[in-house]
Design a protein around this motif. Structure first.
Motif, PDB file in Angstrom:
ATOM      1  N   SER A 122       0.808  -1.167   0.097  1.00 28.04           N
ATOM      2  CA  SER A 122       0.046   0.108  -0.045  1.00 28.04           C
ATOM      3  C   SER A 122       0.837   1.238  -0.077  1.00 28.04           C
ATOM      4  CB  SER A 122      -0.825   0.013   1.249  1.00 28.04           C
ATOM      5  OG  SER A 122      -1.729  -1.170   1.396  1.00 28.04           O
ATOM      6  N   ALA A 123       1.843   1.237   0.832  1.00 28.39           N
ATOM      7  CA  ALA A 123       2.726   2.432   1.073  1.00 28.39           C
ATOM      8  C   ALA A 123       4.194   2.010   1.330  1.00 28.39           C
ATOM      9  CB  ALA A 123       2.010   3.378   1.816  1.00 28.39           C
ATOM     10  N   VAL A 124       5.015   2.716   1.126  1.00 26.86           N
ATOM     11  CA  VAL A 124       6.531   2.800   1.526  1.00 26.86           C
ATOM     12  C   VAL A 124       7.110   4.008   2.116  1.00 26.86           C
ATOM     13  CG1 VAL A 124       8.802   2.113   0.916  1.00 26.86           C
ATOM     14  CG2 VAL A 124       6.862   1.057  -0.257  1.00 26.86           C
ATOM     15  N   THR A 125       7.393   4.000   3.094  1.00 25.40           N
ATOM     16  CA  THR A 125       8.091   5.368   3.623  1.00 25.40           C
ATOM     17  C   THR A 125       9.252   5.311   4.141  1.00 25.40           C
ATOM     18  OG1 THR A 125       5.730   5.739   4.821  1.00 25.40           O
ATOM     19  CG2 THR A 125       7.454   7.121   5.464  1.00 25.40           C
ATOM     20  N   ALA A 132       9.657   1.807   6.288  1.00 29.86           N
ATOM     21  CA  ALA A 132       8.357   1.308   6.622  1.00 29.86           C
ATOM     22  C   ALA A 132       7.609   0.715   5.502  1.00 29.86           C
ATOM     23  CB  ALA A 132       7.563   2.149   7.639  1.00 29.86           C
ATOM     24  N   PHE A 133       7.254  -0.634   5.628  1.00 26.87           N
ATOM     25  CA  PHE A 133       6.407  -1.090   4.408  1.00 26.87           C
ATOM     26  C   PHE A 133       4.963  -1.163   5.020  1.00 26.87           C
ATOM     27  CE2 PHE A 133      10.425  -3.110   3.984  1.00 26.87           C
ATOM     28  CZ  PHE A 133      10.919  -2.624   2.662  1.00 26.87           C
ATOM     29  N   GLN A 134       3.813  -0.723   4.310  1.00 31.39           N
ATOM     30  CA  GLN A 134       2.344  -0.894   4.833  1.00 31.39           C
ATOM     31  C   GLN A 134       1.782  -1.935   3.484  1.00 31.39           C
ATOM     32  OE1 GLN A 134       1.044   1.433   6.954  1.00 31.39           O
ATOM     33  NE2 GLN A 134      -0.650   0.243   6.921  1.00 31.39           N
ATOM     34  N   PHE A 135       1.002  -2.829   4.349  1.00 27.84           N
ATOM     35  CA  PHE A 135       0.547  -3.852   3.405  1.00 27.84           C
ATOM     36  C   PHE A 135      -1.012  -3.936   4.132  1.00 27.84           C
ATOM     37  CE2 PHE A 135       4.913  -5.016   2.958  1.00 27.84           C
ATOM     38  CZ  PHE A 135       4.807  -5.654   1.792  1.00 27.84           C
ATOM     39  N   GLY A 136      -1.991  -3.107   3.592  1.00 30.37           N
ATOM     40  CA  GLY A 136      -3.405  -2.957   4.166  1.00 30.37           C
ATOM     41  C   GLY A 136      -3.186  -2.330   5.457  1.00 30.37           C
ATOM     42  N   GLN A 138      -1.395  -3.397   8.116  1.00 29.50           N
ATOM     43  CA  GLN A 138      -0.325  -3.807   8.764  1.00 29.50           C
ATOM     44  C   GLN A 138       0.951  -3.062   8.142  1.00 29.50           C
ATOM     45  OE1 GLN A 138       0.248  -6.136  11.277  1.00 29.50           O
ATOM     46  NE2 GLN A 138      -2.066  -6.407  11.435  1.00 29.50           N
ATOM     47  N   GLN A 139       1.508  -2.545   9.395  1.00 27.79           N
ATOM     48  CA  GLN A 139       2.819  -1.877   9.038  1.00 27.79           C
ATOM     49  C   GLN A 139       4.165  -2.477   9.544  1.00 27.79           C
ATOM     50  OE1 GLN A 139       3.740   2.219  10.709  1.00 27.79           O
ATOM     51  NE2 GLN A 139       4.138   2.881   8.752  1.00 27.79           N
ATOM     52  N   TYR A 140       5.156  -2.495   8.695  1.00 30.65           N
ATOM     53  CA  TYR A 140       6.188  -3.290   9.161  1.00 30.65           C
ATOM     54  C   TYR A 140       7.439  -2.291   9.021  1.00 30.65           C
ATOM     55  CZ  TYR A 140       3.265  -7.236   8.035  1.00 30.65           C
ATOM     56  OH  TYR A 140       2.378  -8.495   8.237  1.00 30.65           O
ATOM     57  N   PRO A 141       7.791  -1.664  10.133  1.00 38.59           N
ATOM     58  CA  PRO A 141       9.005  -0.665  10.288  1.00 38.59           C
ATOM     59  C   PRO A 141      10.268  -1.553  10.318  1.00 38.59           C
ATOM     60  CG  PRO A 141       7.667  -0.689  12.475  1.00 38.59           C
ATOM     61  CD  PRO A 141       7.135  -1.597  11.628  1.00 38.59           C
ATOM     62  N   LEU A 142      11.379  -1.354   9.508  1.00 44.60           N
ATOM     63  CA  LEU A 142      12.618  -1.971   9.644  1.00 44.60           C
ATOM     64  C   LEU A 142      13.547  -0.771   9.756  1.00 44.60           C
ATOM     65  CD1 LEU A 142      11.900  -4.354   6.582  1.00 44.60           C
ATOM     66  CD2 LEU A 142      12.018  -5.021   9.134  1.00 44.60           C
ATOM     67  N   GLU A 143      14.395  -0.976  10.452  1.00 48.65           N
ATOM     68  CA  GLU A 143      15.752  -0.302  10.604  1.00 48.65           C
ATOM     69  C   GLU A 143      16.826  -0.890   9.668  1.00 48.65           C
ATOM     70  OE1 GLU A 143      17.158  -0.363  14.778  1.00 48.65           O
ATOM     71  OE2 GLU A 143      15.879   1.339  15.161  1.00 48.65           O
ATOM     72  N   TYR A 151      14.379   1.975  -1.450  1.00 53.59           N
ATOM     73  CA  TYR A 151      13.034   2.642  -1.894  1.00 53.59           C
ATOM     74  C   TYR A 151      13.332   2.818  -3.298  1.00 53.59           C
ATOM     75  CZ  TYR A 151       9.471   6.327  -2.543  1.00 53.59           C
ATOM     76  OH  TYR A 151       8.462   6.840  -2.931  1.00 53.59           O
ATOM     77  N   GLN A 152      14.447   3.154  -3.963  1.00 48.03           N
ATOM     78  CA  GLN A 152      14.526   3.231  -5.206  1.00 48.03           C
ATOM     79  C   GLN A 152      14.568   1.926  -5.978  1.00 48.03           C
ATOM     80  OE1 GLN A 152      18.826   4.766  -5.914  1.00 48.03           O
ATOM     81  NE2 GLN A 152      18.164   6.870  -4.632  1.00 48.03           N
ATOM     82  N   ILE A 153      14.955   0.955  -5.370  1.00 46.29           N
ATOM     83  CA  ILE A 153      14.626  -0.346  -5.980  1.00 46.29           C
ATOM     84  C   ILE A 153      13.296  -0.789  -6.150  1.00 46.29           C
ATOM     85  CG2 ILE A 153      14.911  -2.977  -5.669  1.00 46.29           C
ATOM     86  CD1 ILE A 153      17.945  -2.455  -4.975  1.00 46.29           C
TER      87      ILE A 153
END
Length: 164
Positions: A122-125, A132-136, A138-143, A151-153
């Motif tokens: 849904s979104a990438v921040t 952070a990846f947003q799937f519906g 659910q958010q998955y924040p990664l360091e 993000y570019q890839i």
């Protein structure tokens, strides 16, 4: 022993560039992910999943009542004690490996692992120290050390009609 055959994923992490030009083809890198037919890995690197939980971190309160001495060195406390829990946010960190293929975003770890299709993204921040990846809902924040590169890839994979 030939050093080119003994390279592990650690060597791949060190060799990946921090920027990718718009006209250059996406990199194809080795990964720990089992790939399907026609699936290629464009990024594989260390990441830390950060989950924030609201937990009880202590108690506050007091007591009231009286102490009655019933013998020398022995007393009984009569009354009540009331303690209220104090809640706070605690971050739980899980280290693992983030892989981005032309079809999926995969974080492999002991806890907090996920495997999601890019079509469900849904979104990438990107942040300064992670992404952070947003799937519906659910958010998955990664360091991670390379949030802009990741993000570019992802942007290239999403915008490429031949990869989806």
């Amino acid at each position: 022993r030939d050093s080119s055959t003994s390279r592990g994923l650690g060597d791949v992490y060190k060799r990946q560039p921090m920027q990718i030009s718009a006209d250059a083809p996406l990199p194809v890198v080795p990964s720990n992910v089992m790939l399907a037919n026609g699936e290629v890995c464009h990024y594989c690197g260390p990441a830390t999943f950060v989950k924030t939980k609201n937990v009880v971190v202590g108690y506050s309160g007091g007591s009231r009542g009286t102490s009655v001495r019933i013998a020398k060195g022995m007393s009984v406390h009569l009354g009540a004690r009331k303690a209220a829990p104090i809640r706070g946010d605690v971050q739980e960190r899980t280290q693992g490996v983030l892989s981005i293929t032309n079809k999926r975003v995969v974080f492999s770890a002991n806890k907090g692992a996920f495997d999601k299709k890019i079509s469900a993204l849904s979104a990438v921040t990107p942040y300064q120290n992670g992404i952070a990846f947003q799937f519906g809902d659910q958010q998955y924040p990664l360091e991670t050390r390379q949030p802009e590169y990741i993000y570019q890839i992802l942007a290239r994979v999403v915008n490429s009609s031949e990869d989806i």
